[in-house]
Motif scaffolding. Structure first.
Motif, PDB file in Angstrom:
ATOM      1  N   SER A  99       0.814  -1.225   0.000  1.00 16.71           N
ATOM      2  CA  SER A  99       0.000   0.000   0.000  1.00 16.71           C
ATOM      3  C   SER A  99       0.842   1.268   0.000  1.00 16.71           C
ATOM      4  O   SER A  99       0.319   2.361  -0.216  1.00 16.71           O
ATOM      5  CB  SER A  99      -0.954  -0.002   1.200  1.00 16.71           C
ATOM      6  N   LEU A 100       2.168   1.119   0.239  1.00 23.22           N
ATOM      7  CA  LEU A 100       3.032   2.313   0.220  1.00 23.22           C
ATOM      8  C   LEU A 100       3.229   2.873  -1.184  1.00 23.22           C
ATOM      9  O   LEU A 100       3.583   4.039  -1.343  1.00 23.22           O
ATOM     10  CB  LEU A 100       4.412   1.973   0.814  1.00 23.22           C
ATOM     11  N   VAL A 101       3.007   2.040  -2.204  1.00 25.65           N
ATOM     12  CA  VAL A 101       3.195   2.517  -3.585  1.00 25.65           C
ATOM     13  C   VAL A 101       2.069   3.506  -3.916  1.00 25.65           C
ATOM     14  O   VAL A 101       0.895   3.143  -3.856  1.00 25.65           O
ATOM     15  CB  VAL A 101       3.182   1.335  -4.582  1.00 25.65           C
ATOM     16  N   PRO A 102       2.410   4.769  -4.227  1.00 26.66           N
ATOM     17  CA  PRO A 102       1.364   5.768  -4.470  1.00 26.66           C
ATOM     18  C   PRO A 102       0.500   5.412  -5.685  1.00 26.66           C
ATOM     19  O   PRO A 102       0.984   4.748  -6.616  1.00 26.66           O
ATOM     20  CB  PRO A 102       2.161   7.051  -4.750  1.00 26.66           C
ATOM     21  N   ALA A 151      -4.724   6.566   3.628  1.00 27.70           N
ATOM     22  CA  ALA A 151      -5.270   6.117   4.922  1.00 27.70           C
ATOM     23  C   ALA A 151      -4.921   4.646   5.183  1.00 27.70           C
ATOM     24  O   ALA A 151      -4.755   4.248   6.339  1.00 27.70           O
ATOM     25  CB  ALA A 151      -6.786   6.305   4.942  1.00 27.70           C
ATOM     26  N   LEU A 152      -4.799   3.853   4.111  1.00 26.76           N
ATOM     27  CA  LEU A 152      -4.514   2.422   4.314  1.00 26.76           C
ATOM     28  C   LEU A 152      -3.105   2.174   4.846  1.00 26.76           C
ATOM     29  O   LEU A 152      -2.959   1.532   5.883  1.00 26.76           O
ATOM     30  CB  LEU A 152      -4.767   1.633   3.023  1.00 26.76           C
ATOM     31  N   PRO A 153      -2.028   2.683   4.169  1.00 28.79           N
ATOM     32  CA  PRO A 153      -0.701   2.461   4.769  1.00 28.79           C
ATOM     33  C   PRO A 153      -0.591   3.070   6.158  1.00 28.79           C
ATOM     34  O   PRO A 153       0.071   2.491   7.037  1.00 28.79           O
ATOM     35  CB  PRO A 153       0.271   3.128   3.783  1.00 28.79           C
ATOM     36  N   ALA A 154      -1.257   4.214   6.379  1.00 35.14           N
ATOM     37  CA  ALA A 154      -1.202   4.845   7.713  1.00 35.14           C
ATOM     38  C   ALA A 154      -1.827   3.912   8.759  1.00 35.14           C
ATOM     39  O   ALA A 154      -1.279   3.725   9.850  1.00 35.14           O
ATOM     40  CB  ALA A 154      -1.925   6.188   7.685  1.00 35.14           C
ATOM     41  N   LEU A 155      -2.953   3.290   8.403  1.00 36.72           N
ATOM     42  CA  LEU A 155      -3.615   2.375   9.334  1.00 36.72           C
ATOM     43  C   LEU A 155      -2.757   1.131   9.585  1.00 36.72           C
ATOM     44  O   LEU A 155      -2.576   0.710  10.735  1.00 36.72           O
ATOM     45  CB  LEU A 155      -4.984   1.962   8.778  1.00 36.72           C
ATOM     46  N   PHE A 156      -2.208   0.552   8.514  1.00 36.62           N
ATOM     47  CA  PHE A 156      -1.356  -0.639   8.681  1.00 36.62           C
ATOM     48  C   PHE A 156      -0.156  -0.320   9.576  1.00 36.62           C
ATOM     49  O   PHE A 156       0.247  -1.138  10.399  1.00 36.62           O
ATOM     50  CB  PHE A 156      -0.871  -1.160   7.326  1.00 36.62           C
ATOM     51  N   LEU A 157       0.413   0.869   9.397  1.00 39.02           N
ATOM     52  CA  LEU A 157       1.574   1.255  10.208  1.00 39.02           C
ATOM     53  C   LEU A 157       1.205   1.317  11.693  1.00 39.02           C
ATOM     54  O   LEU A 157       1.941   0.813  12.545  1.00 39.02           O
ATOM     55  CB  LEU A 157       2.114   2.616   9.730  1.00 39.02           C
TER      56      LEU A 157
END
Lengths: 115, 253
Positions: free
Chosen positions: A62-65, B175-181
């Protein structure tokens, strides 16, 4: 949609539900068989390791923009850092996510204005 | 919304709904894209909504629509969409220790997406046993409805929306990577877990950048498991070497 497509949709629906539900039923039976011991101890070790690893893998993906650019990568880095710092401070779920999205959006907006 | 065990009063479903709100940032833009693409592929608006309601699995829905539009054999369409979801087999067993024997749980697994799993894996152990089903229903219903609603909006007005507010679709998915983090962050305090998770994240990121988004999750998790067990074996050897050295010294002394 013709009838063949309906069947394909139903097969996909049932198959997806079974993929999610059958392993749960298997584990519940396994835990019942091992009743008396702590349910976490009764779980295979590899499974307890795999859970957090799947979340970490989802995080990496999900880090890939959605629109890849230098600005988006900068925004991702700064957004991740902001999320972590707010989490360290608040130890909550909602505020770090909100702050991360706000900072990410701010950096993207700034880059669009400057560039 | 503390990550510690929180008193959930009499409304755990409300807490679940509240805690699932960050997911909307990731779900709605993708669901809008799905609605738009489904309509462009020849499906009607309500057919797109029905696919989102019944299948409820992001990547496989996109594949389903694209393969049908391309005229692929339907048995192959079903096989491929199920293969994409194969990673979900480890989700249910991972949260099983915190679920009751209620006959409703297997049916509720319809809502066990990647993100709901991540949230449940961290939150269910922190909740009282009697609150867990209510919390799970609240969280998964918010996610499911946002997916269905987003698909409907995408099918009806997706083109107009993406043209008018292109930035929204770019920013909200963060919002998804922020939540996973946030869900992973407590584990970084442990050195073994920090190295393992770091390696998993890097492998997943590299694979996703190379265009292998779906394969990235199981492959990166498998690599992470190798790192975890590899480090465990190495540290075990180190400990036994030190023990042997100490025993040797005590015998000599």
């Amino acid at each position: 949609m013709d009838s063949k497509l309906w069947i394909a949709l139903l097969a996909t629906t049932i198959g997806t539900l079974l993929i999610r539900a059958l392993p749960l039923l298997w584990m519940q039976r396994h835990l019942v068989r091992k009743q008396g011991s702590n349910s976490l101890d009764a779980m295979p070790t590899w499974l307890t390791v795999l859970g957090p690893l799947m979340i970490a893998a989802m995080f990496g993906v999900s880090l890939v923009p959605s629109a890849v650019s230098t600005a988006a990568w900068w925004a991702t880095g700064i957004g991740v850092l902001s999320t972590y710092l707010v989490w360290k401070r608040t130890n909550s779920l909602g505020w770090p996510v909100f702050a991360g999205v706000a900072v990410y959006g701010g950096v993207i907006l700034l880059a669009n204005t400057v560039l | 919304m503390s990550l510690d065990t929180a008193p959930t009063a009499n409304r755990p479903w409300l807490l679940g709904m509240r805690e699932a709100i960050p997911l909307l940032g990731g779900y709605v833009p993708v669901a809008i894209s799905f609605g738009l693409i489904a309509v462009q592929s020849g499906f009607s608006g309500w057919e797109a909504v029905l696919i989102s309601t019944l299948v409820y699995a992001g990547a496989s829905q996109f594949l389903f629509v694209a393969m049908v539009a391309a005229g692929a054999p339907l048995w192959f369409v079903v096989l491929m969409t199920l293969l994409i979801n194969a990673r979900h087999v480890v989700y249910g067993p991972n949260i099983a220790p915190w679920l009751s024997q209620s006959r409703w749980w297997p049916w509720l697994m319809h809502g066990l997406t990647d993100q709901i799993f991540a949230l449940s894996h961290v939150r269910l152990p922190q909740l009282r046993a009697e609150d867990r089903m209510g919390w799970y229903i609240g969280a998964s219903v918010v996610a499911w409805f946002s997916w269905i609603g987003g698909t409907a909006v995408g099918a009806i007005a997706g083109k107009e929306l993406t043209q008018r507010w292109p930035l929204l679709g770019e920013v909200m998915p963060f919002a998804l990577p922020a939540l996973f983090l946030v869900l992973l962050a407590p584990r970084f305090a442990n050195r073994l877990w920090a190295i393992t998770l770091g390696a998993t994240i890097v492998v997943a990121l590299l694979l996703a950048v190379s265009g292998m988004k779906n394969a990235a999750i199981p492959i990166a998790a498998a690599c992470g498991a190798l790192v975890y067990y590899g480090l465990g074996i190495l540290s075990g050897r180190k400990v036994s070497r030190e023990n042997m050295k100490r025993e040797g010294e005590s015998q000599n002394g």
